[in-house]
Scaffold this motif. Structure first.
Motif, PDB file in Angstrom:
ATOM      1  N   GLY A 201       4.829 -10.803 -13.879  1.00 33.85           N
ATOM      2  CA  GLY A 201       6.590 -10.688 -13.661  1.00 33.85           C
ATOM      3  C   GLY A 201       6.716  -9.062 -12.296  1.00 33.85           C
ATOM      4  N   ALA A 202       7.058  -9.032 -11.953  1.00 35.11           N
ATOM      5  CA  ALA A 202       8.091  -8.474 -10.528  1.00 35.11           C
ATOM      6  C   ALA A 202       7.507  -6.773 -11.282  1.00 35.11           C
ATOM      7  CB  ALA A 202       8.894  -8.191  -9.879  1.00 35.11           C
ATOM      8  N   SER A 203       8.286  -6.725 -11.997  1.00 34.50           N
ATOM      9  CA  SER A 203       8.258  -5.743 -12.885  1.00 34.50           C
ATOM     10  C   SER A 203       7.438  -5.204 -13.783  1.00 34.50           C
ATOM     11  CB  SER A 203      10.076  -5.687 -13.253  1.00 34.50           C
ATOM     12  OG  SER A 203       9.971  -6.474 -14.913  1.00 34.50           O
ATOM     13  N   GLY A 204       6.717  -6.248 -14.688  1.00 34.21           N
ATOM     14  CA  GLY A 204       5.668  -5.933 -15.343  1.00 34.21           C
ATOM     15  C   GLY A 204       4.157  -5.063 -14.266  1.00 34.21           C
ATOM     16  N   ILE A 205       4.365  -5.780 -12.981  1.00 32.55           N
ATOM     17  CA  ILE A 205       3.578  -5.673 -11.618  1.00 32.55           C
ATOM     18  C   ILE A 205       3.610  -4.319 -11.692  1.00 32.55           C
ATOM     19  CG2 ILE A 205       2.143  -5.990  -9.978  1.00 32.55           C
ATOM     20  CD1 ILE A 205       2.449  -9.256 -10.686  1.00 32.55           C
ATOM     21  N   ALA A 206       4.194  -3.877 -11.267  1.00 37.36           N
ATOM     22  CA  ALA A 206       4.733  -2.124 -10.761  1.00 37.36           C
ATOM     23  C   ALA A 206       5.062  -1.567 -11.848  1.00 37.36           C
ATOM     24  CB  ALA A 206       6.722  -2.581 -10.449  1.00 37.36           C
ATOM     25  N   SER A 207       5.345  -1.618 -12.943  1.00 37.26           N
ATOM     26  CA  SER A 207       5.036  -0.739 -13.681  1.00 37.26           C
ATOM     27  C   SER A 207       3.746  -0.610 -14.567  1.00 37.26           C
ATOM     28  CB  SER A 207       5.602  -1.427 -15.199  1.00 37.26           C
ATOM     29  OG  SER A 207       6.005  -0.525 -16.378  1.00 37.26           O
TER      30      SER A 207
ATOM     31  N   ALA B  77       0.913  -1.036   0.093  1.00 34.17           N
ATOM     32  CA  ALA B  77       0.176   0.242   0.011  1.00 34.17           C
ATOM     33  C   ALA B  77       1.220   1.337  -0.042  1.00 34.17           C
ATOM     34  CB  ALA B  77      -1.085  -0.280   1.085  1.00 34.17           C
ATOM     35  N   ILE B  78       1.939   1.963   0.280  1.00 34.89           N
ATOM     36  CA  ILE B  78       2.592   2.582   0.965  1.00 34.89           C
ATOM     37  C   ILE B  78       3.679   2.926  -0.823  1.00 34.89           C
ATOM     38  CG2 ILE B  78       5.293   3.156   2.313  1.00 34.89           C
ATOM     39  CD1 ILE B  78       3.709   2.360   4.760  1.00 34.89           C
ATOM     40  N   ALA B  79       3.934   1.422  -1.259  1.00 38.21           N
ATOM     41  CA  ALA B  79       4.941   1.703  -2.387  1.00 38.21           C
ATOM     42  C   ALA B  79       4.059   2.323  -3.199  1.00 38.21           C
ATOM     43  CB  ALA B  79       5.386   0.845  -2.831  1.00 38.21           C
ATOM     44  N   VAL B  80       2.952   1.723  -3.087  1.00 33.65           N
ATOM     45  CA  VAL B  80       1.781   1.925  -3.886  1.00 33.65           C
ATOM     46  C   VAL B  80       1.721   3.521  -4.008  1.00 33.65           C
ATOM     47  CG1 VAL B  80      -1.000   2.003  -5.393  1.00 33.65           C
ATOM     48  CG2 VAL B  80       0.865   0.406  -4.750  1.00 33.65           C
ATOM     49  N   ASP B  81       1.479   3.757  -2.715  1.00 33.28           N
ATOM     50  CA  ASP B  81       0.948   5.649  -2.719  1.00 33.28           C
ATOM     51  C   ASP B  81       1.745   6.816  -2.966  1.00 33.28           C
ATOM     52  OD1 ASP B  81      -1.863   4.829  -1.803  1.00 33.28           O
ATOM     53  OD2 ASP B  81      -1.552   5.033   0.225  1.00 33.28           O
ATOM     54  N   ARG B  82       3.350   6.473  -2.106  1.00 35.77           N
ATOM     55  CA  ARG B  82       4.864   7.091  -2.759  1.00 35.77           C
ATOM     56  C   ARG B  82       5.307   6.496  -4.461  1.00 35.77           C
ATOM     57  NH1 ARG B  82       7.477   5.307   2.651  1.00 35.77           N
ATOM     58  NH2 ARG B  82       6.145   7.167   4.199  1.00 35.77           N
ATOM     59  N   ARG B  83       4.659   5.474  -5.247  1.00 35.68           N
ATOM     60  CA  ARG B  83       5.124   5.585  -6.085  1.00 35.68           C
ATOM     61  C   ARG B  83       6.476   5.041  -7.236  1.00 35.68           C
ATOM     62  NH1 ARG B  83       0.112   7.222  -6.304  1.00 35.68           N
ATOM     63  NH2 ARG B  83      -0.856   8.304  -7.898  1.00 35.68           N
ATOM     64  N   ASP B  84       6.898   4.432  -5.378  1.00 36.66           N
ATOM     65  CA  ASP B  84       7.903   3.805  -5.692  1.00 36.66           C
ATOM     66  C   ASP B  84       7.956   2.300  -6.263  1.00 36.66           C
ATOM     67  OD1 ASP B  84      10.440   2.753  -4.771  1.00 36.66           O
ATOM     68  OD2 ASP B  84      10.114   3.517  -2.783  1.00 36.66           O
ATOM     69  N   ALA B  85       8.746   2.225  -7.536  1.00 37.59           N
ATOM     70  CA  ALA B  85       8.654   0.951  -8.473  1.00 37.59           C
ATOM     71  C   ALA B  85       9.325   0.092  -7.867  1.00 37.59           C
ATOM     72  CB  ALA B  85       9.399   1.752  -9.678  1.00 37.59           C
ATOM     73  N   ALA B  86      10.339   0.125  -7.059  1.00 35.54           N
ATOM     74  CA  ALA B  86      11.727  -0.977  -6.925  1.00 35.54           C
ATOM     75  C   ALA B  86      11.485  -1.295  -5.763  1.00 35.54           C
ATOM     76  CB  ALA B  86      13.184   0.151  -6.450  1.00 35.54           C
ATOM     77  N   VAL B  87      10.414  -0.466  -4.561  1.00 32.46           N
ATOM     78  CA  VAL B  87       9.531  -1.383  -3.399  1.00 32.46           C
ATOM     79  C   VAL B  87       8.508  -2.061  -3.723  1.00 32.46           C
ATOM     80  CG1 VAL B  87       9.221  -0.915  -0.830  1.00 32.46           C
ATOM     81  CG2 VAL B  87      10.913   0.523  -1.799  1.00 32.46           C
ATOM     82  N   LEU B  88       7.801  -1.551  -4.568  1.00 32.55           N
ATOM     83  CA  LEU B  88       7.130  -1.807  -5.366  1.00 32.55           C
ATOM     84  C   LEU B  88       7.205  -3.703  -5.788  1.00 32.55           C
ATOM     85  CD1 LEU B  88       4.093  -2.358  -4.864  1.00 32.55           C
ATOM     86  CD2 LEU B  88       4.301  -1.191  -7.356  1.00 32.55           C
ATOM     87  N   ALA B  89       8.460  -3.499  -6.649  1.00 39.38           N
ATOM     88  CA  ALA B  89       8.224  -4.555  -7.407  1.00 39.38           C
ATOM     89  C   ALA B  89       9.341  -5.545  -6.686  1.00 39.38           C
ATOM     90  CB  ALA B  89       9.662  -4.466  -8.378  1.00 39.38           C
ATOM     91  N   ALA B  90      10.206  -5.161  -5.510  1.00 42.62           N
ATOM     92  CA  ALA B  90      11.090  -6.510  -4.210  1.00 42.62           C
ATOM     93  C   ALA B  90       9.537  -6.835  -3.542  1.00 42.62           C
ATOM     94  CB  ALA B  90      11.575  -5.541  -3.704  1.00 42.62           C
ATOM     95  N   LEU B  91       8.163  -6.802  -3.764  1.00 41.21           N
ATOM     96  CA  LEU B  91       7.076  -7.421  -3.354  1.00 41.21           C
ATOM     97  C   LEU B  91       7.159  -8.413  -3.391  1.00 41.21           C
ATOM     98  CD1 LEU B  91       5.653  -4.447  -1.361  1.00 41.21           C
ATOM     99  CD2 LEU B  91       7.047  -5.503  -0.646  1.00 41.21           C
TER     100      LEU B  91
END
Length: 153
Positions: free
Chosen positions: A57-63, A19-33
């Motif tokens: 994929g982690a990066s595809g999901i974050a993106s 939730a925090i990674a989405v709200d902060r628009r933090d792609a690296a943290v989001l992908a790492a989850l």
């Protein structure tokens, strides 16, 4: 000694970090989850025209997630209850969330609120829990007029 309490706490933290990674628009943290081959299944009503309902994929999901919220002024994901079934290095969970999507409208701002549930599958990888599959279920939506602070923060 059982690891169950520690696993439950780690899974609760994982959901909050998302939730925090989405709200902060933090792609690296989001992908790492997410696991490297994770899948995110979205309801067709939430998918923009021309986009796929299933992100992989982690990066595809974050993106994909950050691309979907990029046009918004801000988001705020408020995580509620979480039920978890543990089975060794895998787990299943259901998480309630109220997702706020603030956007400019006319002379002010509105909040498109989505009451949703995440149906999750988790996997422990290298000692850390990751989301392996997440499906979004929308329970209801509403739009609200909101006032933003005048200082812009």
């Amino acid at each position: 000694m059982t690891r169950e309490p520690a696993d439950r706490l780690a899974l609760s933290d994982l959901v909050a970090q998302y939730a925090i990674a989405v709200d902060r628009r933090d792609a690296a943290v989001l992908a790492a989850l997410f696991t490297t081959d994770a899948r995110l299944v979205q309801p067709p009503a939430l998918v923009r025209r021309g986009m796929d309902a299933v992100l992989s994929g982690a990066s595809g999901i974050a993106s994909g997630i950050l691309g979907a919220v990029a046009h918004l002024h801000s988001t705020r994901h408020v995580v509620g209850q979480q039920l978890v079934e543990l089975a060794g290095d895998t787990a299943r969970g259901e998480v309630y969330c109220e997702a706020h999507h603030v956007y400019p409208s006319g002379d002010g701002h509105h909040d498109h609120v989505v009451a949703l549930r995440y149906l999750d599958e988790y996997h422990r990888t290298d000692g850390s829990w990751r989301i392996d599959r997440r499906e979004l279920i929308v329970d209801f939506t509403e739009n609200r007029t909101v006032a933003l602070p005048t200082n812009g923060k």
